[in-house]
Design a protein around this motif. Sequence first.
Motif, PDB file in Angstrom:
ATOM      1  N   ASN A  52       0.827  -1.205   0.000  1.00  0.00           N
ATOM      2  CA  ASN A  52       0.000   0.000   0.000  1.00  0.00           C
ATOM      3  C   ASN A  52       0.866   1.261   0.000  1.00  0.00           C
ATOM      4  O   ASN A  52       0.611   2.209  -0.759  1.00  0.00           O
ATOM      5  N   ASP A  53       1.900   1.269   0.829  1.00  0.00           N
ATOM      6  CA  ASP A  53       2.791   2.433   0.898  1.00  0.00           C
ATOM      7  C   ASP A  53       3.500   2.669  -0.432  1.00  0.00           C
ATOM      8  O   ASP A  53       3.650   3.816  -0.883  1.00  0.00           O
ATOM      9  N   ILE A  54       3.937   1.582  -1.059  1.00  0.00           N
ATOM     10  CA  ILE A  54       4.685   1.707  -2.318  1.00  0.00           C
ATOM     11  C   ILE A  54       3.774   2.161  -3.448  1.00  0.00           C
ATOM     12  O   ILE A  54       4.155   3.011  -4.278  1.00  0.00           O
ATOM     13  N   PHE A  55       2.569   1.615  -3.513  1.00  0.00           N
ATOM     14  CA  PHE A  55       1.629   2.083  -4.549  1.00  0.00           C
ATOM     15  C   PHE A  55       1.345   3.570  -4.365  1.00  0.00           C
ATOM     16  O   PHE A  55       1.238   4.325  -5.354  1.00  0.00           O
ATOM     17  N   LEU A  64      -2.072   3.066 -10.204  1.00  0.00           N
ATOM     18  CA  LEU A  64      -3.428   3.153  -9.661  1.00  0.00           C
ATOM     19  C   LEU A  64      -4.176   1.830  -9.801  1.00  0.00           C
ATOM     20  O   LEU A  64      -4.924   1.428  -8.903  1.00  0.00           O
ATOM     21  N   LEU A  65      -3.952   1.146 -10.913  1.00  0.00           N
ATOM     22  CA  LEU A  65      -4.614  -0.140 -11.110  1.00  0.00           C
ATOM     23  C   LEU A  65      -4.155  -1.162 -10.075  1.00  0.00           C
ATOM     24  O   LEU A  65      -4.961  -1.889  -9.493  1.00  0.00           O
ATOM     25  N   GLY A  66      -2.858  -1.224  -9.851  1.00  0.00           N
ATOM     26  CA  GLY A  66      -2.337  -2.142  -8.842  1.00  0.00           C
ATOM     27  C   GLY A  66      -2.847  -1.809  -7.457  1.00  0.00           C
ATOM     28  O   GLY A  66      -3.184  -2.700  -6.661  1.00  0.00           O
ATOM     29  N   TRP A  67      -2.916  -0.522  -7.170  1.00  0.00           N
ATOM     30  CA  TRP A  67      -3.401  -0.060  -5.870  1.00  0.00           C
ATOM     31  C   TRP A  67      -4.872  -0.426  -5.691  1.00  0.00           C
ATOM     32  O   TRP A  67      -5.298  -0.910  -4.638  1.00  0.00           O
ATOM     33  N   GLY A  68      -5.658  -0.207  -6.733  1.00  0.00           N
ATOM     34  CA  GLY A  68      -7.070  -0.551  -6.680  1.00  0.00           C
ATOM     35  C   GLY A  68      -7.291  -2.041  -6.451  1.00  0.00           C
ATOM     36  O   GLY A  68      -8.166  -2.457  -5.681  1.00  0.00           O
ATOM     37  N   GLU A  69      -6.471  -2.871  -7.123  1.00  0.00           N
ATOM     38  CA  GLU A  69      -6.573  -4.320  -6.930  1.00  0.00           C
ATOM     39  C   GLU A  69      -6.259  -4.699  -5.492  1.00  0.00           C
ATOM     40  O   GLU A  69      -6.890  -5.596  -4.915  1.00  0.00           O
ATOM     41  N   LEU A  70      -5.274  -4.036  -4.905  1.00  0.00           N
ATOM     42  CA  LEU A  70      -4.934  -4.307  -3.510  1.00  0.00           C
ATOM     43  C   LEU A  70      -6.128  -3.993  -2.601  1.00  0.00           C
ATOM     44  O   LEU A  70      -6.496  -4.806  -1.739  1.00  0.00           O
ATOM     45  N   ASN A 122     -11.859  -3.498   0.710  1.00  0.00           N
ATOM     46  CA  ASN A 122     -11.893  -2.051   0.929  1.00  0.00           C
ATOM     47  C   ASN A 122     -12.483  -1.420  -0.333  1.00  0.00           C
ATOM     48  O   ASN A 122     -11.764  -0.867  -1.175  1.00  0.00           O
ATOM     49  N   TYR A 123     -13.792  -1.543  -0.446  1.00  0.00           N
ATOM     50  CA  TYR A 123     -14.455  -1.133  -1.685  1.00  0.00           C
ATOM     51  C   TYR A 123     -14.434   0.375  -1.873  1.00  0.00           C
ATOM     52  O   TYR A 123     -14.389   0.865  -3.007  1.00  0.00           O
ATOM     53  N   ARG A 124     -14.481   1.115  -0.795  1.00  0.00           N
ATOM     54  CA  ARG A 124     -14.512   2.570  -0.921  1.00  0.00           C
ATOM     55  C   ARG A 124     -13.248   3.085  -1.596  1.00  0.00           C
ATOM     56  O   ARG A 124     -13.316   3.849  -2.572  1.00  0.00           O
ATOM     57  N   ASP A 125     -12.071   2.684  -1.084  1.00  0.00           N
ATOM     58  CA  ASP A 125     -10.827   3.170  -1.676  1.00  0.00           C
ATOM     59  C   ASP A 125     -10.582   2.577  -3.056  1.00  0.00           C
ATOM     60  O   ASP A 125     -10.017   3.228  -3.933  1.00  0.00           O
ATOM     61  N   ALA A 126     -11.009   1.323  -3.252  1.00  0.00           N
ATOM     62  CA  ALA A 126     -10.889   0.728  -4.584  1.00  0.00           C
ATOM     63  C   ALA A 126     -11.708   1.529  -5.592  1.00  0.00           C
ATOM     64  O   ALA A 126     -11.249   1.821  -6.705  1.00  0.00           O
ATOM     65  N   ASP A 127     -12.909   1.898  -5.196  1.00  0.00           N
ATOM     66  CA  ASP A 127     -13.781   2.682  -6.067  1.00  0.00           C
ATOM     67  C   ASP A 127     -13.137   4.009  -6.444  1.00  0.00           C
ATOM     68  O   ASP A 127     -13.105   4.396  -7.621  1.00  0.00           O
ATOM     69  N   HIS A 128     -12.596   4.719  -5.450  1.00  0.00           N
ATOM     70  CA  HIS A 128     -11.954   6.000  -5.725  1.00  0.00           C
ATOM     71  C   HIS A 128     -10.772   5.822  -6.682  1.00  0.00           C
ATOM     72  O   HIS A 128     -10.572   6.629  -7.605  1.00  0.00           O
ATOM     73  N   THR A 129      -9.992   4.776  -6.461  1.00  0.00           N
ATOM     74  CA  THR A 129      -8.779   4.572  -7.253  1.00  0.00           C
ATOM     75  C   THR A 129      -9.116   4.229  -8.701  1.00  0.00           C
ATOM     76  O   THR A 129      -8.530   4.786  -9.638  1.00  0.00           O
ATOM     77  N   PHE A 130     -10.041   3.311  -8.900  1.00  0.00           N
ATOM     78  CA  PHE A 130     -10.410   2.956 -10.275  1.00  0.00           C
ATOM     79  C   PHE A 130     -11.066   4.145 -10.994  1.00  0.00           C
ATOM     80  O   PHE A 130     -10.868   4.339 -12.204  1.00  0.00           O
ATOM     81  N   LYS A 131     -11.821   4.939 -10.268  1.00  0.00           N
ATOM     82  CA  LYS A 131     -12.432   6.116 -10.898  1.00  0.00           C
ATOM     83  C   LYS A 131     -11.361   7.128 -11.312  1.00  0.00           C
ATOM     84  O   LYS A 131     -11.512   7.814 -12.332  1.00  0.00           O
ATOM     85  N   ASP A 132     -10.277   7.227 -10.532  1.00  0.00           N
ATOM     86  CA  ASP A 132      -9.175   8.101 -10.922  1.00  0.00           C
ATOM     87  C   ASP A 132      -8.560   7.638 -12.237  1.00  0.00           C
ATOM     88  O   ASP A 132      -8.158   8.457 -13.075  1.00  0.00           O
ATOM     89  N   VAL A 133      -8.484   6.323 -12.413  1.00  0.00           N
ATOM     90  CA  VAL A 133      -7.976   5.787 -13.680  1.00  0.00           C
ATOM     91  C   VAL A 133      -8.917   6.162 -14.819  1.00  0.00           C
ATOM     92  O   VAL A 133      -8.483   6.632 -15.882  1.00  0.00           O
ATOM     93  N   LEU A 134     -10.203   5.958 -14.597  1.00  0.00           N
ATOM     94  CA  LEU A 134     -11.176   6.168 -15.669  1.00  0.00           C
ATOM     95  C   LEU A 134     -11.326   7.638 -16.040  1.00  0.00           C
ATOM     96  O   LEU A 134     -11.784   7.954 -17.142  1.00  0.00           O
TER      97      LEU A 134
END
Length: 930
Positions: A183-186, A200-206, A212-224
């Motif tokens: 998490n720290d490295i991503f 961001l994709l790797g971080w979202g997968e983590l 942790n759907y909330r942070d995954a959602d934010h991260t994937f949306k940043d990609v999109l």
Amino acid sequence: MTQLFRILPSALLILVLSSSVASSEPLNVAKDALESGNLTLAETTLKGILAKSANSGDALSLMTLLYRTWGKWDDARKAAQALAKSPGWEQEAAVAHAEIDLATGRYDKVVTALSPLIRADKPQCALRWALGRAYLATGRTTDAFDVLDPMADFYLDSQITTAADLTYLGQALRSLGHFKNANDIFSEAAKADQTYLPALLGWGELFLSKYNYRDADHTFKDVLKQNPKEPMALVGMARIDIDSDNDPSKALERAQEVLNTIPNHTGALRVVSTVHRYNERYDDALVAVQTALRANPNDLDSLAELAAVYYLQDNSKAFQETVDRALAIHPRFAQIYAFAANAGERVHRYKEGIALFERALLLDPDLPDAHIGLGIGYSRMGNDEKAEYHLNLAHSLDPYNVRVFNLASIFYDSMIQEFELRDYSGLRFRFHKSEKEVLEHFVAPAVADGKLALDKRYRFEPEGPVQVEIFPDERLFSIRTVGLPRMAAHGVCFGKLVTARSPSEGNFNWRQVLYHELAHIYHIQLSQSRVPRWFTEGLAVHETRVLRSQWDQPMKIEMARAIRLGRVIKVGQFNQAFTLARSFEDILLAYYQASLVAQFIDETWGFEALRSMLVAWGDKKTTPEVVRAVLSVDTEELDARFLQWVKGKLSAYMTTYEPYVADYSDLARHKSAADNNPADAQLRAEFAMAQLAKGDSKAAHATFLEAVQIDASNRLANYMLGQLALSADNTDMAITYLQEAVLGDSESISARLSLAQALITQGKSKEATQHFESVLSIDPGHTEALVGLATIAMSSPDEPDTWQILGRAADADQKNAKLAILASQGAGKANNIERMAHYANLALEIAPFNGEVVAALATTKLAQGQAQQALSDLSMIVDSVREQKERALVALAHVKLQLGDNVGAKDALDKALKAIPNDSEALELMRRLQ
């Protein structure tokens, strides 16, 4: 499911564009096209570059990445082979070949090609990550550790600094179980280059792997935001749609968006298979997952999905063959059993799931998912000791898993201490200590009575222990039930265990909820956990209706509309109606229709047919086979006969006028029709409905006004203008329009209800009453009309029939304790003790922790000559009352006074008067005592 073998399509972007791209205009165009998901433009541009310079390493590297992203593996190999011939690009070409081989399941080839290239003194992040994944895919975890672990040392020596290399390191750390460090490295990678999507994709997968759907959602949306077509982000969002938001329909849309461009995308195909699996459309699921396996025959995630589908089909031979196929690739791939167990959990196979999780541990004793599954599984079997053991072990193995933390740390290590287990009449209850007196006194006997009734009805005594757990905190109920703090249901059944929210909320009928959930126990166990969701839900609703007709919550208008529009759900499509519902109303309608199907079968073939269908599913028959074996018709005939039956049941509603905005979704069509026929008021009003459907209420209002200018009597425009005026609190205008809307050739229940409510706000009760009564002439049990009449009646409490009006409303509205209390009080004044008791008990079934309810119950006991029972009830529960405790104390004073305990009565009144010093009833009692 933890997925270690994902390919991030943009992962080599930094390598191929490290220097010369900035100075090459066509290459920039290709790069931008690829990053924005315009693969066709990227291909055309790169072909143009290579036509002029066939050995351009930059162009060939981008072309390799393009075809990998596109899933065109033969073209990708050709591009990689050409790249290998470009001086200085040999290592990049080797990595590109490895990524292609990983994506197509040629893991041994990756090991052969890359292992000789690894140097102990070089980070070689891309090489190491590719080789490490090949080792992980084949179960060679020690070799993977030897390749991946040194990357951390290179990081500490400041040799890993770019966003790309940091991303490879993050992936490596995650695969080795160092989740916090990953998490720290991503995070560091994302900060190093906010436009580098693989980080961001790797971080979202983590985040996704730890629930942790909330942070995954934010991260994937940043990609999109940067690339709306990024396939891995769309697949990640689809998995959130399924696992967190319970929206398989949206997940299917996202997956299809990916497949429109990349038809063999394994992640998207697995999403499609998952959605079909949830719908119990197993043949369709097989088509999707087998397509994924043609792209990569050795993809472990796809093999796990395939095995799960075969397991749910009860195809044990194909299931074991698929397991053997996966274990031939990865001998310790225990996840395949855990995945099947989790899939079974969704269709009530809780007991079988425990056996599958145990098989997983035989292969991998430290598999966190298996320990999580066993912890949850044993907790649902009522075995807290084993549940806590496995959850604590899972937490030690995977401390960053949100679901495990919630169950192990919040529930078992902490909150469970606030509860007590109680046995009552062969049942086991878990009650919060602050609520146990009320729940044990009222709820436990009611549940026991319900179980006895169902034992007799189904001629079956469920395997125990049957355990009912009630939680005063909605968040804790959700954590106990699913491990996550967000769930909207009032109760859930797990075959032996029922969890429910506490009646202390005071806004639902707890007896109805618990009887509904108890019924599921019989359906699940009689069917050997194979009853389809739609059938058990529909039958459970039907059971509550059979027990008490007032527990019926009809959606007759909505059902009639579905009939008119040809949207009646067919038996073979019922599960989709639940999982692919577009709104909460759609789900409620699916429940209602399913209950009507159960009622139809009961009335036509008898209850024994319903029971026999459960047994037939337990014999592993499919739904068409069950229908044919038990009812002697096929599903098509059942659908046709049901349709005729339900039309007869709802004949009064088939011609009512009830416009729905959702029926006008085609804005372009309605606009064209209105524009081409400017003098047609109806077409103009329909165009306004389409505008409203798109969310443009301002434009819709203007268009509705245009329609009434064309034809002042246009019913649709008047109806909707009335609704819009009501929403704007403009009751004068609402009444004007709605009075016009009720004048059509057919009756309009919704128009009359809206008009009546508007009239009430202006004090025109007599006119409002007429409209409510018109509704009741069509539907004598219509809740809103009955409550409306009750609202009017409350303004004349001394009228002799007021309590009867209130009582009819209370019976219809099973969430309103106040109505039931008033009806009970009115019945008491009318000396109708039977109805007084009925409404007091109804109030109790909604709000047993409310002092006013407790007082109504005690008053009823006094009227029945049961003063001692009233004293026993009050003495036991008065300290647990949450709201209006003073009313319970006043009632206690009444009871004690009648029993001659003046000292006790005074003590109760003293306590009450501290809260309500001017209460006339309490003061009158005190004067009597003095």
